[in-house]
Design an enzyme around this catalytic site. Structure first.
Site, short mmCIF file in Angstrom:
data_model
loop_
_atom_site.label_atom_id
_atom_site.label_comp_id
_atom_site.label_asym_id
_atom_site.label_seq_id
_atom_site.Cartn_x
_atom_site.Cartn_y
_atom_site.Cartn_z
CE LYS A 189 -3.57 2.21 2.62
NZ LYS A 189 -4.55 2.12 3.80
CD GLU A 195 9.40 -6.22 6.64
OE1 GLU A 195 9.30 -5.20 6.17
OE2 GLU A 195 9.07 -6.55 7.70
N GLY A 247 -4.91 -1.84 5.33
CA GLY A 247 -3.99 -3.15 4.53
C GLY A 247 -4.58 -4.50 4.99
NE ARG A 248 -5.79 -4.18 11.20
CZ ARG A 248 -5.39 -2.89 11.39
NH1 ARG A 248 -4.03 -2.70 10.83
NH2 ARG A 248 -5.81 -1.90 11.96
CD GLU A 333 -0.94 -4.51 11.70
OE1 GLU A 333 0.12 -5.09 11.69
OE2 GLU A 333 -1.71 -4.17 10.44
CG HIS A 364 -2.47 -35.81 17.63
ND1 HIS A 364 -2.78 -37.23 18.08
CD2 HIS A 364 -3.39 -35.96 16.53
CE1 HIS A 364 -3.87 -37.61 17.55
NE2 HIS A 364 -4.29 -36.95 16.80
CE LYS A 473 6.11 -1.14 9.89
NZ LYS A 473 4.93 -0.77 9.13
O1 F6P Z 1 2.73 -4.45 9.86
C1 F6P Z 1 2.33 -3.14 9.69
C2 F6P Z 1 1.83 -3.16 8.24
O2 F6P Z 1 1.75 -1.47 8.38
C3 F6P Z 1 0.36 -3.51 8.23
O3 F6P Z 1 -0.54 -2.76 8.78
C4 F6P Z 1 0.44 -3.66 6.62
O4 F6P Z 1 -0.62 -4.49 6.30
C5 F6P Z 1 2.09 -4.05 6.28
O5 F6P Z 1 2.68 -3.25 7.25
C6 F6P Z 1 2.36 -3.72 4.88
O6 F6P Z 1 2.14 -2.71 4.52
P1 F6P Z 1 2.61 -1.94 3.06
O7 F6P Z 1 1.07 -2.69 2.19
O8 F6P Z 1 2.45 -0.57 3.18
O9 F6P Z 1 3.69 -2.80 2.36
#
Ligand code: F6P
Length: 505
Positions: A189, A195, A247-248, A333, A364, A473
């Site tokens: 987003k 990452e 995002g979620r 979250e 199990h 972060k």
């Molecule tokens: O983990 C934090 C977060 O901001 C989430 O809310 C989000 O889904 C994720 O990082 C990824 O964010 P982006 O879509 O901006 O890469």
């Protein structure tokens, strides 16, 4: 008028009334506490509430304003107050609203789906067989869950997911893939997530160097088109996201591009239709017949009246094995907050720790603790009535185990030997899907989304921000130079750890 203190007084009143007795005293309870909505059936008879408690819970829903809150969500009002935004994931599946902004969002979402369908058609006409979807959190967990649950053998595209910044994830994901037959989707987003940028760079370079493709097979999904373009993704291969979708809550948008590639556009639309059925139900069903209301109230009862600190989710279907991971982000979250909307501290406990895994495997591993541990863990058991795996005997065994566990947890079994005694009275909700179709999965996920939102309404917190993840972060960014030996950490413990890493590295 009802509040959390009233709920706690009901918990005290019922302290010596196990659920098995409630069922004995009221032969109609097993059926009366069940609701069906479209492809979902949910039975709450093994939760530890009685009729009076339910009256108090529905009074709480009324006082907290569940019904108007649902309307505010669907109409695109600024429910995400700390960030000044709507949370219109319902518009992505065409939920009906008279509000012009919500209707405009429905149209934007439809246009994005059209663009996505054209991209899929284009890709289908190439030699591409494999897709690497790069994203994390909300840009990964939803698509990963749905693609894993619904992809059929022999699908046109195999979809792989890459999220962890650990380079082993990239190495493992790319191993065995042919760059000449692979395309990548970078989903972010913000297009600022460490990452995704690192892994996206690895995949972009792997495609470019090995196949001489100069990024031509890299697609993007983002609300920040400039950053995606600066990364080297051509504008015509970038699908939009919007600030009015969290995002979620975004798997229904172009973030679901990997889903549509894995299951086909028609089945992706069925997924949206399933969620839309729950949107309509949540907004229009009377409180007592409202599955979303009852699910949210059950969560509040277990957390704030019974004081239960964790919640398990136990899908009895291998295809739903990623549901606990997905729900951990959605629920924790969203609800892992301690400040109310106006900034004052909340006096109630909020989200329990969500955890779980698929049955029967987990029987199990951790079920011993569910049956005899000192902490009572409420559980959502999820089963699928019809299976098309072709192994009918296995499916009967799976269902027998599912039913047995909920029964044993609730009823327990007395014994003179304390090691062999089961206390029982361990609450659970059983949710059954008629079959694991896109429609049913869409409905199930939407049920959880709205339940989470209504819990946030009862607590007066914002379900749609996530400032709690920012500090870690920021600190990680300050430590990158220290890991390169170019700076020292301010924190003495961190510096000792850096020295240790440097000495061994
Ligand atoms: O983990 C934090 C977060 O901001 C989430 O809310 C989000 O889904 C994720 O990082 C990824 O964010 P982006 O879509 O901006 O890469």
């Amino acid at each position: 008028m009802s509040d959390f203190a009233t709920l706690r007084s009901h918990a005290t009143r019922l302290a010596d009334t196990p659920v098995a007795r409630l069922l004995q005293e009221d032969p109609g309870r097993a059926k009366a506490l069940a609701l069906r909505v479209g492809p979902l059936y949910a039975n709450f008879a093994r939760q530890r509430f009685d009729a009076q408690t339910l009256d108090a819970l529905f009074a709480l829903a009324d006082d907290a304003g569940f019904a108007p809150a649902m309307r505010r969500l669907l109409d695109g009002e600024t429910v995400n107050v700390t960030e000044g935004r709507a949370a219109l994931h319902t518009a992505l599946r065409g939920a009906s609203s008279d509000a012009s902004f919500a209707r405009e969002c429905v149209a934007q979402a439809a246009a994005a789906r059209k663009a996505m369908a054209e991209m899929i058609q284009h890709l289908a006409a190439t030699e591409v067989t494999d897709i690497v979807s790069v994203g994390i959190g909300g840009s990964d967990l939803g698509p990963r869950l749905v693609a894993d649950a619904l992809a059929l053998p022999g699908a046109r595209f195999r979809v792989h997911f890459l999220s962890n910044v650990d380079g082993n994830a990239a190495r493992r994901t790319l191993a065995g893939l042919d760059p000449a037959k692979t395309a990548a989707i970078l989903i972010s987003k913000t297009f600022g997530t460490q990452e995704t940028l690192l892994n996206g760079g690895i995949v972009r370079d792997w495609l470019g160097e090995a196949a001489g493709l100069d990024g031509g097979r890299v697609y993007g999904v983002s609300a920040n088109v400039e950053r995606a373009a600066a990364f080297g993704i051509a504008a015509e291969r970038i699908l939009p996201m919007w600030d009015w979708v969290g995002g979620r809550y975004s798997l229904w948008s172009a973030v679901g591009f990997p889903i549509a590639l894995a299951i086909g556009m028609a089945r992706f639309e069925e997924l949206l239709a399933g969620a839309a059925e729950i949107d309509a139900h949540a907004a229009s069903a009377t409180p007592r017949e409202n599955l979303v209301f009852l699910h949210a109230l059950t969560a509040l009862w277990n957390r704030n009246a019974l004081g239960l600190a964790t919640q398990a989710v136990l899908p009895y279907d291998e295809r739903l094995k990623l549901l606990p991971n997905y729900l951990q982000q959605l629920v924790m979250e969203s609800l892992g907050k301690s400040a109310r909307l106006d900034g004052t501290p909340l006096q109630e406990d909020t989200v329990p720790v969500w955890w779980g895994g698929p049955g029967t495997d987990t029987q199990h591993s951790f079920f011993q603790a569910l049956h005899q541990g000192t902490q009572v863990v409420p559980a959502d058991f999820i089963g699928v009535v019809r299976s098309d795996d072709g192994y009918a005997q296995n499916h009967r065994a799976l269902l027998a185990n599912l039913l047995a566990q909920t029964q044993a947890l609730a009823n327990g079994q007395a014994s003179d030997d304390p090691h062999r005694a089961y206390a029982g009275n361990r609450p659970s909700t059983l949710i059954l899907l008629d079959a694991l179709t896109p429609h049913a999965l869409g409905a199930l996920v939407a049920l959880y989304e709205h339940s989470v939102y209504l819990q946030s309404v009862a607590w007066g917190i914002n379900a749609f921000d996530q400032f709690g993840v920012e500090l870690g972060k920021q600190v990680a960014n300050t430590l990158l130079p220290a890991l390169e030996g170019k700076a020292r950490a301010d924190d003495p413990v961190t510096q000792v750890l850096l020295d240790e890493i440097s000495a061994r590295g």
